[in-house]
Design a protein around this motif. Structure first.
Motif, short mmCIF file in Angstrom:
data_model
loop_
_atom_site.label_atom_id
_atom_site.label_comp_id
_atom_site.label_asym_id
_atom_site.label_seq_id
_atom_site.Cartn_x
_atom_site.Cartn_y
_atom_site.Cartn_z
N GLY A 92 58.64 62.24 -59.71
CA GLY A 92 58.70 60.75 -59.54
C GLY A 92 60.15 60.78 -58.21
N VAL A 93 60.35 61.86 -58.31
CA VAL A 93 61.50 62.36 -57.10
C VAL A 93 60.85 62.84 -55.80
N PRO A 94 61.24 63.07 -54.72
CA PRO A 94 61.48 63.98 -53.60
C PRO A 94 61.49 65.21 -54.73
N VAL A 95 60.75 66.44 -53.43
CA VAL A 95 60.49 68.02 -54.18
C VAL A 95 60.45 68.52 -52.10
N LEU A 96 61.32 69.43 -52.03
CA LEU A 96 61.49 70.00 -50.22
C LEU A 96 61.01 71.88 -51.28
N ARG A 97 60.40 72.08 -50.30
CA ARG A 97 60.05 73.34 -50.32
C ARG A 97 61.36 74.00 -49.31
N VAL A 98 61.84 75.24 -49.52
CA VAL A 98 63.03 75.80 -48.64
C VAL A 98 63.28 76.52 -47.28
N ASP A 99 61.55 76.19 -47.01
CA ASP A 99 60.79 76.64 -46.38
C ASP A 99 60.83 75.62 -44.76
#
Length: 219
Positions: A92-99
């Motif tokens: 339910g929250v934003p998830v970012l890939r480091v690349d």
């Protein structure tokens, strides 16, 4: 105003201090916590690819970070990128890939993009991400992937200098062929600092810096 909380998921404990320093410098008003499990990448190496079981475990860590109160989650390893994207759909929250921020910068920087890694299991997910981000932006790119053969093995057997020499040689060679270079592994970033100015023919992007800069704009 309530302080934002950032959850970092790592596949190596060595990345905890790296990101701790970056977050301290660039996200002073954000509370950061870490989840680290170095058996994930070992599992990928043993299986030769990202398995369904590892993907489920990654999704579990994302859920754990959300339950710990994270307003935003970043996963600091490119090898598990596809699992991160799949798991993000359940959170339910934003998830970012480091690349991802690094891939976006590369696509807007030039047409000929080079991706370099010491592990094929990291090279493929990053290269795939660059192609997909380019498609999303409607840009035509030419991608060159380069594996610094034997460098990872050298690093694992404690031969750091040998690893650095091999990576530096691969970087110099690749910089003559492309407009911008992406480092698929954060562990290669320190090698860039050792290159002479005349060997840095093109911008060389590392994911930790670009990712935390991006988080500073959204948090």
């Amino acid at each position: 105003m309530k302080r934002k909380k950032l959850g970092l998921v790592h596949t190596s404990a060595t990345l905890v201090p790296v990101f701790a320093q970056l977050c301290k410098d660039k996200l002073p008003d954000v509370d950061v916590f870490n989840i680290a499990d170095d058996s994930l990448v070992r599992g990928i190496r043993e299986a030769g690819s990202l398995t369904a079981t590892i993907a489920r475990r990654v999704a579990g860590y994302l859920e754990s970070a959300e339950l710990a109160g994270a307003d935003y989650i970043m996963v600091t390893c490119s090898s598990i990128g596809p699992a991160v994207e799949a798991g993000a759909k359940l959170i339910g929250v934003p998830v970012l890939r480091v690349d991802q921020p690094m891939a976006d910068i590369a696509v807007t920087t030039g047409k000929r993009i080079g991706v370099i890694a010491t592990l094929s299991t990291t090279l493929e997910p990053t290269a795939d991400l660059v192609l997909r981000r380019a498609k999303l932006m409607g840009k035509e790119i030419e991608l060159t992937s380069r594996l610094a053969e034997g460098a990872f093995e050298a690093l694992m057997s404690g031969e750091t200098a040998k690893h650095d020499t091999m990576v530096a040689a691969a970087l110099k060679e690749l910089s003559r062929e492309v407009d911008v270079i992406l480092l698929a592994q954060a562990s290669m970033a320190r090698v860039v600092d050792t290159l002479a100015p005349e060997d840095k023919l093109v911008p060389i992007l590392a994911s930790p810096n670009t990712a935390v800069d991006y988080l500073a704009t959204v948090l």
